[in-house]
Design a protein around this motif. Structure first.
Motif: not given
Ligand code: NAD
Length: 417
Positions: A189, A193, A222-225, A245-246, A320
């Motif tokens: 899981r 994504t 560079f988070g989970n996705v 990343n942020s 999203n």
């Molecule tokens: P996460 O919190 O693990 O990672 C988000 C990443 O984005 C982090 O590295 C953060 O530092 C970075 N970030 C934030 N603001 C930023 C900016 N202004 N510029 C550059 N990087 C920035 O979140 P996630 O789970 O990876 O989700 C990311 C997106 O994917 C969201 O829109 C979420 O709704 C969507 N999504 C996630 C999943 C899932 O399974 N995790 C599924 C479908 C959609």
């Protein structure tokens, strides 16, 4: 304020292409229900605080409602309504037996202790328990919620079932997905994504007859996705030239060593700069001359104000709603450009949530390879179904995905009518 109107307009556009009557279109532009509750929690300092909690159920035509629960200060009625609508489209495109829902609590989780967040999670379930359930509505993690929160919610739901003499009839674990593996979560899981998005990239490059090693990619987030997407793409030989990343972005013309960056960021969530890597701003990353730009961070990052500076021809939406409606219109005015929409590109998450639910209900657990194989099959089918629709109707990827979803929903609607 306008997200739900956007979702309704997207349905309108696809519905008009299909020649749907106003009556049928309205059915999908409306929601089944929105549940709004006050939850009151005793904080660590003894004071009580009130939060607003939402669950929005858009459609259950194709199966139980499905969608995450978000903890964020921006959560409001408009946001959950839009996100629930998009979930109906996403699950229909993916071809999984679910409808669409979304939930949330208007809260800034950074300001609260774990104990306080546990109480918020429990109170959410207490208020929503009669509206959710493994055959009714199955929540999952979303922004700022995770496996731990699903564990607290599952326990609270089990308590509700026991209190109401329903424990023998309902499986509490199957009411939530995105749980830790020991509590019935699915193997794979975490990667799902990003991996699903990578499968979509592979299908697309196949159609476009492009060679993997020629393709350059920039990834925002560079988070989970984003990190899993980067890892799978790098391992397959794509050239990932920038990630952010942020706190900022890094770039290497010849391609970044994602293996190293992935391992480092797992350790301290930081990018390390060396002679092979150049630091750039987050805005510069979006404007790089690459083949594929991957927004994998936040909603609404590509707008009418910055889209003209984007030089990539392909945007693969892993976040999203990262591209606004106006920005998409401007971007697609140039030939040979494509936006692979979120409802297709990031559906690997909900597909694997569906696998988790199936495993919970059958008490039969799969190894990671089996999950990946099944995910690959579902993503390949969804991609090709949308592609066919796009080619036959000479429309955009997004409209094609909406048309495909609407066709499936309408078939079910008319059969039951
Ligand atoms: P996460 O919190 O693990 O990672 C988000 C990443 O984005 C982090 O590295 C953060 O530092 C970075 N970030 C934030 N603001 C930023 C900016 N202004 N510029 C550059 N990087 C920035 O979140 P996630 O789970 O990876 O989700 C990311 C997106 O994917 C969201 O829109 C979420 O709704 C969507 N999504 C996630 C999943 C899932 O399974 N995790 C599924 C479908 C959609």
């Amino acid at each position: 304020m306008y997200a739900f109107i956007n979702a309704q307009q997207q349905i309108q556009k696809a519905g008009e292409t299909l020649g749907l009557s106003r009556e049928v279109l309205k059915k999908f532009q409306r929601l089944d229900r929105i549940i709004k509750k006050k939850i009151i929690v005793k904080l660590d300092n003894g004071k009580k605080e009130q939060f607003i909690a939402y669950r929005c159920q858009h459609s259950n035509l194709l199966g139980p409602y499905k969608g995450g629960i978000r903890f964020h200060p921006n959560v409001d009625e408009d946001e959950v309504k839009a996100l629930a609508t998009w979930m109906t489209i996403k699950t229909a495109v993916a071809g999984i037996p679910y409808g669409g829902a979304k939930g949330g609590v208007s809260i800034d989780p950074q300001k609260y202790s774990n104990q306080e967040l546990k109480k918020v999670s429990q109170a959410y379930v207490e208020k929503m328990a009669s509206f959710i359930g493994p055959w009714q509505d199955i929540p999952a993690p979303d922004v700022n919620t995770n496996g731990q929160i699903m564990a607290w919610m599952t326990a609270a739901y089990r308590k509700y079932l026991q209190k109401n003499n329903l424990a023998g009839l309902q499986n509490a674990q199957a009411c939530f997905t995105g749980k830790p593996i020991i509590l019935g979560g699915s193997q794979g899981r975490e990667e799902a994504t990003g991996l699903g998005g990578f499968y979509i990239l592979e299908e697309l490059m196949n159609k476009l007859k492009r060679k993997t090693r020629d393709i350059t990619i920039a990834i925002q987030g560079f988070g989970n996705v984003g990190s899993w997407f980067a890892k799978f793409a790098y391992d397959a030989g794509y050239k990932v030239v920038a990630v952010s990343n942020s706190r900022g972005a890094i770039f290497a013309k010849k391609g970044l060593n994602i293996k190293k960056i992935f391992a480092q960021s797992q350790k301290d969530n930081k990018f390390h700069i060396d002679k092979n890597v150049q630091q750039i701003s987050n805005e510069e990353l979006l404007e790089l001359k690459v083949d594929v730009l991957i927004p994998a961070a936040l909603e609404g990052v590509l707008t009418k104000n910055n889209i003209k500076k984007v030089k990539a021809d392909i945007i693969l939406e892993m976040a999203n709603g990262p591209v606004t409606v106006e920005a998409e219109e401007l971007f697609l005015t140039k030939k040979n450009r494509m936006i692979i929409p979120d409802v297709l590109a990031n559906s690997g998450g909900v597909i694997t949530s569906y696998f988790e639910w199936v495993q919970n209900l059958s008490a039969n657990y799969w190894i990671k390879e089996e999950v990946f194989e099944k995910l690959h099959q579902k993503m390949r089918i969804a991609f090709n179904d949308v592609w066919e629709e796009m080619i036959t109707r000479k429309t955009s990827f997004r409209i094609a995905a909406y048309i495909l979803a609407l066709k499936r929903l309408i078939e079910a609607y008319l059969l039951e009518k």
